[in-house]
Scaffold this motif. Sequence first.
Motif, mmCIF file in Angstrom:
data_model
loop_
_atom_site.group_PDB
_atom_site.id
_atom_site.type_symbol
_atom_site.label_atom_id
_atom_site.label_comp_id
_atom_site.label_asym_id
_atom_site.label_seq_id
_atom_site.Cartn_x
_atom_site.Cartn_y
_atom_site.Cartn_z
ATOM 1 N N LEU A 35 6.385 -15.143 9.103
ATOM 2 C CA LEU A 35 7.149 -14.093 8.429
ATOM 3 C C LEU A 35 6.880 -14.080 6.930
ATOM 4 O O LEU A 35 6.826 -13.014 6.303
ATOM 5 N N LYS A 64 3.471 -12.333 6.527
ATOM 6 C CA LYS A 64 3.428 -10.934 6.945
ATOM 7 C C LYS A 64 4.321 -10.044 6.089
ATOM 8 O O LYS A 64 3.973 -8.889 5.824
ATOM 9 N N THR A 65 5.487 -10.533 5.698
ATOM 10 C CA THR A 65 6.461 -9.691 5.002
ATOM 11 C C THR A 65 6.531 -9.952 3.499
ATOM 12 O O THR A 65 7.260 -9.255 2.803
ATOM 13 N N ARG A 66 5.838 -10.957 3.023
ATOM 14 C CA ARG A 66 5.878 -11.332 1.611
ATOM 15 C C ARG A 66 7.290 -11.678 1.158
ATOM 16 O O ARG A 66 7.654 -11.514 -0.001
ATOM 17 N N THR A 94 17.493 -6.465 9.507
ATOM 18 C CA THR A 94 16.438 -7.437 9.200
ATOM 19 C C THR A 94 15.091 -6.934 9.705
ATOM 20 O O THR A 94 14.074 -7.025 9.008
ATOM 21 N N SER A 136 13.868 -4.273 7.392
ATOM 22 C CA SER A 136 13.376 -4.813 6.117
ATOM 23 C C SER A 136 11.993 -5.434 6.287
ATOM 24 O O SER A 136 11.140 -5.318 5.395
ATOM 25 N N TRP A 137 11.742 -6.092 7.426
ATOM 26 C CA TRP A 137 10.413 -6.634 7.678
ATOM 27 C C TRP A 137 9.370 -5.516 7.671
ATOM 28 O O TRP A 137 8.297 -5.640 7.085
ATOM 29 N N ILE A 138 9.692 -4.415 8.344
ATOM 30 C CA ILE A 138 8.741 -3.310 8.457
ATOM 31 C C ILE A 138 8.465 -2.695 7.079
ATOM 32 O O ILE A 138 7.324 -2.383 6.733
ATOM 33 N N LYS A 171 8.602 -4.185 4.184
ATOM 34 C CA LYS A 171 7.763 -5.110 3.430
ATOM 35 C C LYS A 171 6.334 -5.139 3.970
ATOM 36 O O LYS A 171 5.370 -5.253 3.194
ATOM 37 N N MET A 172 6.166 -5.026 5.292
ATOM 38 C CA MET A 172 4.830 -5.008 5.875
ATOM 39 C C MET A 172 4.043 -3.781 5.428
ATOM 40 O O MET A 172 2.810 -3.806 5.362
ATOM 41 N N GLU A 187 7.270 2.341 13.808
ATOM 42 C CA GLU A 187 7.954 1.091 13.460
ATOM 43 C C GLU A 187 7.995 0.146 14.657
ATOM 44 O O GLU A 187 7.836 -1.070 14.502
ATOM 45 N N LEU A 243 3.995 -7.685 15.407
ATOM 46 C CA LEU A 243 4.545 -8.879 14.758
ATOM 47 C C LEU A 243 5.101 -9.844 15.797
ATOM 48 O O LEU A 243 4.868 -11.060 15.732
#
Length: 302
Positions: free
Chosen positions: A47, A50-52, A100, A103-105, A107-108, A126, A133
């Motif tokens: 994570l 991938k998501t920084r 959550t 938010s991952w998407i 950032k990706m 998405e 992921l």
Amino acid sequence: MQIDDRAHPTTGPERYDFGRPAALSREHTRALAGAFDAFARQWAIQLTSKTRLRAHIAVERVNLETYDEYVATVPLTTTLVICAAEGSDDRIIVEFPLDTALSWIVKMLGGDVPGRIDTRPLTAVEQALLRALMDETLGHLRGSLGALLPHELSVSAVQYNSAFAQIAAAQELVVVARFSMKFADRTETATIALPAASLLERLSRTASAPHAATDPGVVRWHVEQTPVELTLRLTPRSMRPSEVLTLSVGDVIPLPHGQDRPLDLAVGDNVVASAAVGANGARLACVVTSSDLSPSLAEELQ
């Protein structure tokens, strides 16, 4: 003095269901906690890359529950990633908050996460990003649990309402691992639920199998089956930082590798063979020209 029975209610003996253990045994809990702890570390690394978002994931506890008991502890609106095992009817659930996942998407895709994200179902694009992921996450889960998950896992569906999911029978036992997930100053909870019957059966067989420390063949098998990264490379050249910092488009860097010399085939920093560049159909390939393994080691690997 008269005692008020209402202040001291009496309860009769509780029935014990021999078909359902009250809890995981200490040995099973220890083995599963160790496996999930290894998975948590791999998941956090994945994570983060991938998501920084710098992620820290830790196992909170591992319990044996009915599916109904598990659903009662999960938020009504959440992300339920339903995973299917190849060649099996078992279904595995990976659950985490919907905001959550969003938010991952974000950032990706290179965006910035706002302070508050409105929860909503994922779009088709998405979902595709989340599935990609989670496929990698499932690879880490299977690698950490080893023989406890003998089948390949893949994402079969994504749902958002835990009350209507009905992924298993109400009284079916599941092993639930709960994780705390920390991203910057925000802490979330995630869960993984696995069918208990098949998992505990494999866990019992694993516990009764010969220990790897007393069986060199098992250790060798694991070493031989571990994937390694194979690199075809030129002879490296050392450069000073000042030279690297002054590089610009069009600069030519002479390499110490002769034009008539084969390339090095290496595993990590260890050169194992020499090879020439070739082709296999439309793809590049390499042709091994010599091996750097010692004769004794080569004979042992036969």
